[in-house]
Design a protein around this motif. Structure first.
Motif, mmCIF file in Angstrom:
data_model
loop_
_atom_site.group_PDB
_atom_site.id
_atom_site.type_symbol
_atom_site.label_atom_id
_atom_site.label_comp_id
_atom_site.label_asym_id
_atom_site.label_seq_id
_atom_site.Cartn_x
_atom_site.Cartn_y
_atom_site.Cartn_z
ATOM 1 N N VAL A 4 15.292 -27.631 39.241
ATOM 2 C CA VAL A 4 15.746 -27.805 37.861
ATOM 3 C C VAL A 4 15.107 -29.006 37.175
ATOM 4 O O VAL A 4 15.503 -29.398 36.101
ATOM 5 C CB VAL A 4 17.285 -27.885 37.750
ATOM 6 C CG1 VAL A 4 17.882 -26.509 37.900
ATOM 7 C CG2 VAL A 4 17.868 -28.841 38.748
ATOM 8 N N GLN A 47 6.022 -31.270 35.273
ATOM 9 C CA GLN A 47 5.465 -30.004 34.795
ATOM 10 C C GLN A 47 5.950 -29.644 33.407
ATOM 11 O O GLN A 47 7.095 -29.879 33.048
ATOM 12 C CB GLN A 47 5.801 -28.844 35.737
ATOM 13 C CG GLN A 47 5.018 -28.849 37.006
ATOM 14 C CD GLN A 47 5.818 -29.505 38.106
ATOM 15 O OE1 GLN A 47 6.631 -30.385 37.838
ATOM 16 N NE2 GLN A 47 5.579 -29.095 39.329
ATOM 17 N N ARG A 72 6.805 -26.908 32.249
ATOM 18 C CA ARG A 72 7.915 -25.961 32.129
ATOM 19 C C ARG A 72 9.279 -26.643 32.109
ATOM 20 O O ARG A 72 10.272 -26.043 31.747
ATOM 21 C CB ARG A 72 7.865 -24.930 33.249
ATOM 22 C CG ARG A 72 8.087 -25.475 34.630
ATOM 23 C CD ARG A 72 8.274 -24.360 35.649
ATOM 24 N NE ARG A 72 8.662 -24.892 36.935
ATOM 25 C CZ ARG A 72 7.806 -25.394 37.819
ATOM 26 N NH1 ARG A 72 6.529 -25.382 37.561
ATOM 27 N NH2 ARG A 72 8.233 -25.883 38.964
ATOM 28 N N PHE A 73 9.305 -27.911 32.517
ATOM 29 C CA PHE A 73 10.597 -28.592 32.520
ATOM 30 C C PHE A 73 10.800 -29.449 31.275
ATOM 31 O O PHE A 73 11.818 -30.093 31.125
ATOM 32 C CB PHE A 73 10.733 -29.481 33.760
ATOM 33 C CG PHE A 73 10.864 -28.692 35.036
ATOM 34 C CD1 PHE A 73 11.886 -27.771 35.185
ATOM 35 C CD2 PHE A 73 9.979 -28.886 36.074
ATOM 36 C CE1 PHE A 73 12.021 -27.045 36.351
ATOM 37 C CE2 PHE A 73 10.101 -28.166 37.250
ATOM 38 C CZ PHE A 73 11.115 -27.239 37.387
ATOM 39 N N SER A 93 11.510 -28.984 28.184
ATOM 40 C CA SER A 93 12.687 -28.793 27.333
ATOM 41 C C SER A 93 13.933 -29.334 28.013
ATOM 42 O O SER A 93 14.850 -29.816 27.373
ATOM 43 C CB SER A 93 12.859 -27.317 27.013
ATOM 44 O OG SER A 93 13.065 -26.590 28.197
ATOM 45 N N VAL A 94 13.943 -29.253 29.345
ATOM 46 C CA VAL A 94 15.123 -29.729 30.066
ATOM 47 C C VAL A 94 15.150 -31.244 30.118
ATOM 48 O O VAL A 94 16.169 -31.866 29.813
ATOM 49 C CB VAL A 94 15.162 -29.151 31.499
ATOM 50 C CG1 VAL A 94 16.425 -29.594 32.202
ATOM 51 C CG2 VAL A 94 15.074 -27.643 31.444
ATOM 52 N N ALA A 96 16.303 -33.032 27.077
ATOM 53 C CA ALA A 96 17.743 -33.066 26.893
ATOM 54 C C ALA A 96 18.343 -34.298 27.556
ATOM 55 O O ALA A 96 19.349 -34.822 27.111
ATOM 56 C CB ALA A 96 18.363 -31.803 27.472
ATOM 57 N N TYR A 97 17.684 -34.760 28.622
ATOM 58 C CA TYR A 97 18.227 -35.918 29.315
ATOM 59 C C TYR A 97 17.892 -37.234 28.663
ATOM 60 O O TYR A 97 18.713 -38.103 28.535
ATOM 61 C CB TYR A 97 17.684 -35.962 30.744
ATOM 62 C CG TYR A 97 18.389 -34.992 31.600
ATOM 63 C CD1 TYR A 97 19.706 -35.237 31.953
ATOM 64 C CD2 TYR A 97 17.788 -33.829 32.001
ATOM 65 C CE1 TYR A 97 20.384 -34.326 32.707
ATOM 66 C CE2 TYR A 97 18.456 -32.923 32.752
ATOM 67 C CZ TYR A 97 19.756 -33.167 33.109
ATOM 68 O OH TYR A 97 20.431 -32.278 33.845
ATOM 69 N N SER A 118 22.663 -28.272 31.457
ATOM 70 C CA SER A 118 21.587 -28.302 30.445
ATOM 71 C C SER A 118 20.536 -27.251 30.725
ATOM 72 O O SER A 118 19.941 -26.712 29.800
ATOM 73 C CB SER A 118 20.873 -29.648 30.361
ATOM 74 O OG SER A 118 21.562 -30.623 30.982
ATOM 75 N N PHE A 119 20.298 -27.003 32.016
ATOM 76 C CA PHE A 119 19.273 -26.018 32.357
ATOM 77 C C PHE A 119 19.637 -24.646 31.807
ATOM 78 O O PHE A 119 18.808 -23.946 31.246
ATOM 79 C CB PHE A 119 19.114 -25.947 33.878
ATOM 80 C CG PHE A 119 17.814 -25.369 34.317
ATOM 81 C CD1 PHE A 119 16.706 -26.181 34.462
ATOM 82 C CD2 PHE A 119 17.691 -24.020 34.575
ATOM 83 C CE1 PHE A 119 15.495 -25.652 34.858
ATOM 84 C CE2 PHE A 119 16.482 -23.480 34.969
ATOM 85 C CZ PHE A 119 15.378 -24.292 35.113
ATOM 86 N N ALA A 175 19.379 -24.626 28.068
ATOM 87 C CA ALA A 175 18.013 -24.535 27.564
ATOM 88 C C ALA A 175 17.602 -23.082 27.356
ATOM 89 O O ALA A 175 16.702 -22.785 26.577
ATOM 90 C CB ALA A 175 17.049 -25.233 28.528
ATOM 91 N N ASN A 220 5.807 -19.305 34.367
ATOM 92 C CA ASN A 220 6.692 -20.465 34.368
ATOM 93 C C ASN A 220 8.158 -20.086 34.246
ATOM 94 O O ASN A 220 9.026 -20.741 34.796
ATOM 95 C CB ASN A 220 6.320 -21.425 33.243
ATOM 96 C CG ASN A 220 5.173 -22.303 33.655
ATOM 97 O OD1 ASN A 220 5.034 -22.635 34.829
ATOM 98 N ND2 ASN A 220 4.330 -22.647 32.696
ATOM 99 N N ARG A 252 11.072 -20.992 36.775
ATOM 100 C CA ARG A 252 12.311 -21.625 36.313
ATOM 101 C C ARG A 252 13.537 -20.861 36.777
ATOM 102 O O ARG A 252 14.507 -21.453 37.249
ATOM 103 C CB ARG A 252 12.320 -21.709 34.786
ATOM 104 C CG ARG A 252 11.777 -23.004 34.232
ATOM 105 C CD ARG A 252 12.351 -23.306 32.852
ATOM 106 N NE ARG A 252 12.295 -22.182 31.940
ATOM 107 C CZ ARG A 252 11.230 -21.886 31.185
ATOM 108 N NH1 ARG A 252 10.158 -22.640 31.249
ATOM 109 N NH2 ARG A 252 11.256 -20.857 30.379
ATOM 110 N N GLY A 281 14.003 -21.279 40.339
ATOM 111 C CA GLY A 281 14.442 -22.658 40.549
ATOM 112 C C GLY A 281 15.917 -22.834 40.326
ATOM 113 O O GLY A 281 16.603 -23.499 41.105
ATOM 114 N N ALA A 311 18.636 -24.132 42.987
ATOM 115 C CA ALA A 311 19.453 -25.305 42.686
ATOM 116 C C ALA A 311 20.936 -24.982 42.834
ATOM 117 O O ALA A 311 21.698 -25.778 43.376
ATOM 118 C CB ALA A 311 19.166 -25.809 41.275
#
Lengths: 192, 567, 479
Positions: free
Chosen positions: A31, A57, A59-60, A62-63, A66-67, B202-203, B206, C55, C59, C62, C66
């Motif tokens: 994640v 990367q 692809r992350f 946008s995540v 948010a942080y 959040s994931f 998104a 991707n 995701r 992933g 997780a």
């Protein structure tokens, strides 16, 4: 919060700091974020650091956005001295942090892999220049040899400690000055 | 001994403030009716017609326990809360207190105008606190907190099997992933776990989606987003997802009751990475207690209030004494004993929500310090108005029977006035020997199931839907140990989740098991849950329903408050 | 957002559009195959739909990893089985160590148009039953394994590439046959319907099997099925039979029903091949074994974990027989001709005998009238299943005679039963006033839906007692 492109060694940097103990509790690949705790002693006071490691990367993005929007106290941006010359992504990162993060956050710029001097592409001066441009402290580190790794986190901890419990007549802690004074010493020992 | 105003009670060392724009805020809000028809039955037409029941149903408002004049509580089922989207704008439920309409709103607004003007000047501002870093007060607060209350939690090893195997974990975190509360273990040690929770939230967000829950073979993880907070429950109980979400919502309201929604939102608007534990320091005990209470007390499950069984004459005498001990700013006078309601007197047209009363019950039961003297503490009643503080005068009239008087005022400076009300009330009931009658009744604050005269009946819960009150006998053998009691509540939770299933609700359920037989029956007027010995037959159960209903009708004067008094 | 109490079908107004649950994605991954940063794609062994951008695949995988990892914080041995979100549900299954299968199902939804004419989508988050879809996911694996063997086996034989090929080949077609909206309690049971045999018929079947196995010594296992659904003789281990049965009844037989019906209606129809007086034909393998060009290739299946077999399905009228032959042996056209010659006439005779028996049974049970109840019975010990609720159940159609909401209530009762091992009985009255009864006793489960809306608890109890006495007299149910 550690930021930087994929493969600059953010995680290695953290692992080094964690006394070489590799933790496999990895959410970073899944994640895009991971969490480590570390306690640092600053002037006899224990400071607990919660360190958020982020995936580089695309692809992350946008995540991770948010942080770090407003959410963190300290941002450490890492680039690779053996990588390509400074490019738009580096500036984009720094600009973004500046833009979204709050006024009083600390941002630090680190050039990693200082141990691979002969493969160096980005000069130390260039790093310093970029840091000046954004008004952030800078140093070169090596996750491999450990040069300046401890210092980076120690500076962070000191900053936090001073923020939390500053007495009215106590002088303001200057993270820039502290790093400048400390890193010279380290790099002398480290490179000689 | 008296605690002089305006210093706060030691157990709730909260800084509080009301924003200057709060008054305007209140003005702008429209009344958002949660309930139009006063019925708890699903609003959907296809379900509103109830079936013919095993015994003739009772129309809402005529069932045993229904108030004769008007309801005492705003009785709502909080489904709307549970299903509201992630974004909460403004107060989730606005001023649902009046069933009369606009005219009363003006009065309420006026009250809160006054309240907010009084508070803005004096209250400590969070902004200031944040600018000056940790000030002296909060530092010492943190220290004392670490020293005493938290020591047990601090010591718990969050990687140990014993930590993992707790029946129900509850975590509260900020949207920046910072720990705010954990039921077990110190928050600091759980910062990674909470970080991951926020990462998952959040994931999924998104992807323009909302995470609700994770299910495994023996536990559920339920996520609830109530911006700016995120609440997560991990339960090994057989509770439904909705049930766990409802408990999380109580925790959310608990936090609101200490801070107000306005302040909570403002803090995070100003600094998203604010460590809310600074403001909530000392309140963990209240939250812990609330969670423990919910594990034992069916009030929360039933969304209803339990009355202390009391002779009508005694109750009426107490109520009228409370009625007369009124003051201009007094909104509610509440008398409680051992978490049961003795009486509640309210300002005309002002209604208390059961959630707010449960929070008040929890507040007084979570601290022993209220037992001494008189306490004066600000409290937000989130269902009444989540943006402002009331001031509660809390005093124990009797230590042994936990008889506790709560006087809720809108005026922060009202301590001496309200204290005077209490004195007048006490004088009055003592003069009229009502006090003695009450004390006598409190010697036997519950009743035994055997009084009903149904041999196989072990326990039951009867809820009058229109009054929002329920009655239930003492829990007796074989449910003697804490474990067995929680198991009994678990059985009721199971029945409740089945009859109130959000997509497939049921009218009736009869469950035959090896340890007990269970029954639940829901009509538009009442809800009935019964627990029989496993030896009982179905015919016996059907006969028992009739007999129990008759008994409750006969005893309703004693078991319920039929004439809710106002000032 | 308004809370929805009613079922979707009840709430649909004139402008509302109802959408059934659909398969959003389905993927298989192994986290050990790409542990390094930048190698995440290597974890993914299969991903449907394949068009999804790389991707996004990574995701989504992933997130599953997780979730599984996160839940291990609370119980290392029992990680997540499902994730509920507003829009969809994700089901996780680890059939072999480190191999994860994930099925993402979009929640049913209603599209409403609000006042200004904009479409407003409302997801119905509580309509899907976890138990049902967890079972469907497990079935996916079992079906793959029946035709391909285990993941590990493929890995051993031809590495990751072979495994990927097999997964692609199998699931590309299989997923198209998944019709998620028609999945229900029967998928949780995965049971087998057995034909009630009298002694005489039993002996006839036994003698048929003996004769065939004697003359065709290659045949290792023989299974017999009547009327495309009732098992006469299993011949295989329970779990293998269960999945083979599933394949035959939901996939193979429905594809071959048409000529069969014609056969029954006109028994004098001309022989399809050859001049023998029988109705036998191959459902797998050559359509006409007497054709010299005929290809004698049969599908291979894996049973008893590692055993690879040829699957020969042969049918005459309403009787189908499965012969299983060691896969290492080559099946020639001569073998097929021999089988056709031998089995064809015998099976035709057997089929008409059983058919007669079937009609006698039917007559005995009295004239058909709409009963006051419908039921589903399942026995965990022998996987025996019987449903009078389902008129027809194939992969794509589940034709039930009751409202889908009632089927879901059966599912709820079933999951209540699975919480404890004790015997239990649950009687509920739905909002639609139907009575639903669930009984569990000694590994057996019985679910009854009663039509008498005005009955009371005692009458319902009597009715169910009567049913048990007539249909399941030998089974003791907790009263």
């Amino acid at each position: 919060m550690l930021l930087g492109d994929s493969g600059v060694g953010k995680t290695c940097f953290l692992v080094r700091f964690k006394d070489g103990a590799f933790l496999s509790g990895t959410f970073i690949a899944t994640v895009g974020i991971d969490f480590r705790n570390k306690i640092v002693a600053v002037d006899g006071v224990k400071v607990k650091l919660q360190i958020w490691d982020t995936a580089g990367q695309e692809r992350f993005r946008s995540v991770t956005h948010a942080y770090y929007r407003d959410a963190q106290d300290i941002y450490i941006y890492i680039y690779l001295i053996t990588g390509y010359a400074f490019c738009d992504t580096d500036r984009a990162w720094l600009t973004e942090i500046h833009e979204y993060a709050q006024q009083d956050v600390v941002i630090m710029l680190l050039g990693n892999k200082a141990d691979m001097n002969n493969e160096r592409v980005i000069k130390q001066e260039e790093g310093e220049k970029l840091a000046r441009e954004y008004g952030v402290p800078f140093m070169e580190t090596s996750a491999k040899t450990g040069v300046n790794v401890e210092l980076a986190f120690l500076a962070v901890a000191k900053e936090l400690k001073h923020r939390a419990g500053r007495q009215p007549n106590e002088p303001k802690f200057r993270i820039h000055d502290y790093i400048e004074s400390q890193k010279k010493k380290t790099s002398c020992c480290g490179f000689l | 001994s008296r605690t002089p105003p305006p210093s706060l009670s030691a157990q709730v060392p909260l800084s509080f403030s009301l924003s200057k724009d709060m008054a305007a805020d209140v003005h702008d809000k429209k009344v958002d009716w949660e309930l139009q028809n006063g019925s708890l039955a699903p609003a959907d037409g296809s379900h509103s017609e109830r079936s013919e029941s095993p015994t003739p149903g009772l129309i809402e408002g005529t069932e045993p326990g229904a108030g004769q004049d008007r309801a005492m509580f705003v009785h709502t089922r909080s489904y709307e809360d549970l299903t509201a989207g992630g974004e909460v704008k403004g107060c989730p439920q606005q001023m649902e207190s009046s069933l009369e309409g606009q005219s009363n709103m003006e009065e309420i607004n006026k009250d809160f105008n006054e309240l907010s003007t009084q508070l803005t000047g004096v209250a400590m501002d969070v902004e200031e606190e944040m600018e000056s870093g940790l000030d002296e007060r909060s530092l010492s607060r943190q220290r004392s907190r670490q020293d005493s209350v938290r020591s047990e939690k601090e010591e718990e090893d969050v990687t140990a099997e014993s930590w993992r195997s707790h029946r129900k974990h509850v975590f509260v975190l900020s949207e920046a992933g910072k720990p705010i509360y954990s039921r077990y273990g110190a928050e600091e040690t759980l910062s990674s776990t909470m970080g991951v929770m926020m990462a998952l939230v959040s994931f999924v967000e998104a992807e323009k989606n909302v995470i609700k829950s994770i299910h495994s073979d023996d536990y559920k993880v339920v996520f609830m987003r109530r911006s700016p907070l995120v609440l997560v429950g991990v339960a090994r109980t057989c509770q439904s997802e909705q049930d766990i979400a409802r408990e999380l919502l109580y925790i959310y309201y608990q936090i609101i009751s200490l801070l107000t929604f306005t302040q909570l939102t403002r803090i995070f608007e100003q600094k998203q990475n604010y460590d809310l534990r600074r403001l909530l320091a000392g309140s963990e005990r209240i939250t812990d207690n609330l969670l423990n209470l919910m594990d034992q007390d069916p009030s929360f499950l039933m969304s209803a209030v339990r009355c202390l069984p009391l002779a009508t004459s005694t109750r009426e005498a107490i109520s009228s004494s409370l009625q007369q001990a009124k003051a201009k700013n007094l909104v509610f006078s509440i008398l409680l004993s051992r978490n049961q309601l003795v009486t509640l007197v309210r300002k005309k047209d002002q209604f208390l929500h059961h959630v707010d009363l449960h929070l008040l019950v929890n507040l007084i039961s979570s601290s022993t310090s209220f037992r001494e003297g008189e306490a004066w503490t600000p409290i937000c009643l989130p269902k009444f108005n989540c943006n402002g503080f009331f001031h509660a005068h809390i005093s124990y009239l009797d230590q042994v029977t936990d008889l506790c008087l709560l006087l809720i005022s809108t005026d922060r400076e009202d301590f001496f006035n309200i204290s005077n009300c209490k004195r007048r009330f006490l004088e009055r009931i003592k003069k009229r020997s009502t006090y003695q009658a009450l004390q006598d009744s409190l010697q036997n604050p519950t009743y035994s199931c055997t009084q009903v005269g149904i041999p196989d009946l072990r326990h039951f819960i009867y809820k009058s839907r229109s009054s929002g009150l329920f009655t239930s006998p003492e829990v007796e053998a074989p449910y003697i140990t804490d474990e067995e009691r929680e198991r009994l509540l678990g059985l009721y939770q199971y029945l409740y989740s089945r009859v109130h299933n959000s997509s497939r609700p049921l009218n009736f359920i009869y469950h035959t098991g090896e340890s007990e037989n269970l029954l639940a029956w829901v009509t538009s007027g009442f809800e009935l849950y019964m627990c029989f010995s496993p030896m009982g037959s179905k015919a016996g159960a059907v006969a028992a329903i009739g007999k129990l209903m008759k008994w409750i009708r006969k005893e309703e004067d004693r078991l319920f408050i039929l004439n809710p008094p106002t000032y | 957002k308004k809370f929805l109490f009613s079922s979707p079908r009840m709430a649909t107004g004139t402008q509302d559009k109802q959408y059934n649950p659909t398969l959003l994605s389905f993927f298989i991954y192994n986290p050990k195959f790409g542990p390094k940063e930048g190698e995440e794609e290597k974890k993914i062994l299969f991903y449907h739909p394949n068009e999804v951008e790389k991707n996004e695949k990574i995701r989504n995988v992933g997130l599953c990893e997780a979730i599984v990892q996160f839940t291990r914080t609370f119980c290392p041995t029992k990680p997540a089985k499902s994730l509920h979100t507003q829009k969809n549900r994700q089901f996780f299954h680890e059939p072999e160590e480190n191999f994860w299968m994930v099925m993402v199902v979009r929640n049913p939804m209603i599209e409403k148009s609000n006042k200004d004419g904009k479409p407003l989508v409302e997801y119905q988050e509580e309509e899907i039953l976890d138990t049902v879809y967890n079972a469907v996911l497990q079935q996916c694996y079992s079906m793959y394994r029946l035709f391909n063997g285990s993941f590990a086996q493929a890995l051993e034989t031809g590495g990751v590439e072979l495994l990927k090929q097999r997964l692609e080949k199998f699931f590309y077609r299989y997923l198209q046959t998944l019709h998620l909206k028609s999945c229900d309690l029967l998928d949780v049971f995965g049971g087998i319907s057995f034909f009630p045999l009298d002694k005489m018929t039993y002996l006839k079947i036994q003698s048929f099997v003996n004769k065939v196995e004697e003359n065709l010594d290659l045949v290792k296992y023989t299974s017999l099925i009547f009327g495309s659904k009732d098992v006469l003789r299993s011949g295989l281990e329970q779990d293998d039979m269960r999945i083979l049965y599933k394949y035959l009844t939901t996939s193979l037989f429905p594809r071959h029903t048409e000529p069969e019906l014609a056969g029954r209606d006109s028994p004098m129809r001309t022989e399809m091949s050859g001049n023998l007086q029988h109705y036998g034909r191959f459902l797998t393998g050559p359509s006409n074994p007497n054709d010299p060009e005929a290809k004698c290739r049969f599908p291979k299946i894996f049973v008893n974990t590692e055993e690879e077999l040829h699957l020969i399905v042969y049918k005459a009228m309403s009787a189908a027989v499965c012969f299983m032959v060691d896969a290492s042996l080559e099946l020639t056209r001569d073998f097929c001709v021999k089988l056709n010659k031998l089995v064809g006439p015998h099976l035709t005779v057997l089929a008409s005998d059983i058919c007669e028996q079937y009609n006698i049974n039917k007559r005995l049970s009295g004239p058909e009238k709409e009963p006051q109840f419908k039921y589903i019975y399942f026995n965990h010990m022998n996987l025996a299943e019987k449903s009078t609720i389902h008129m027809r159940k194939t992969a794509s159609i589940s034709l039930t005679s009751v409202h889908p909401d009632l089927m879901k209530i059966l599912g709820d009762i079933n999951s209540d039963f699975s919480r404890v091992d004790d015997d239990e009985e649950i009687i509920v009255k739905a909002m639609s006033d139907y009575w639903v009864v669930g009984k569990k006793s000694d590994q057996r489960e019985l679910y009854v839906i009663l039509n008498q809306k005005n009955a009371n608890l005692i009458e319902v109890n009597e009715e169910v007692k009567k049913l048990c006495a007539t249909q399941f007299s030998n089974i003791f149910f907790l009263d």
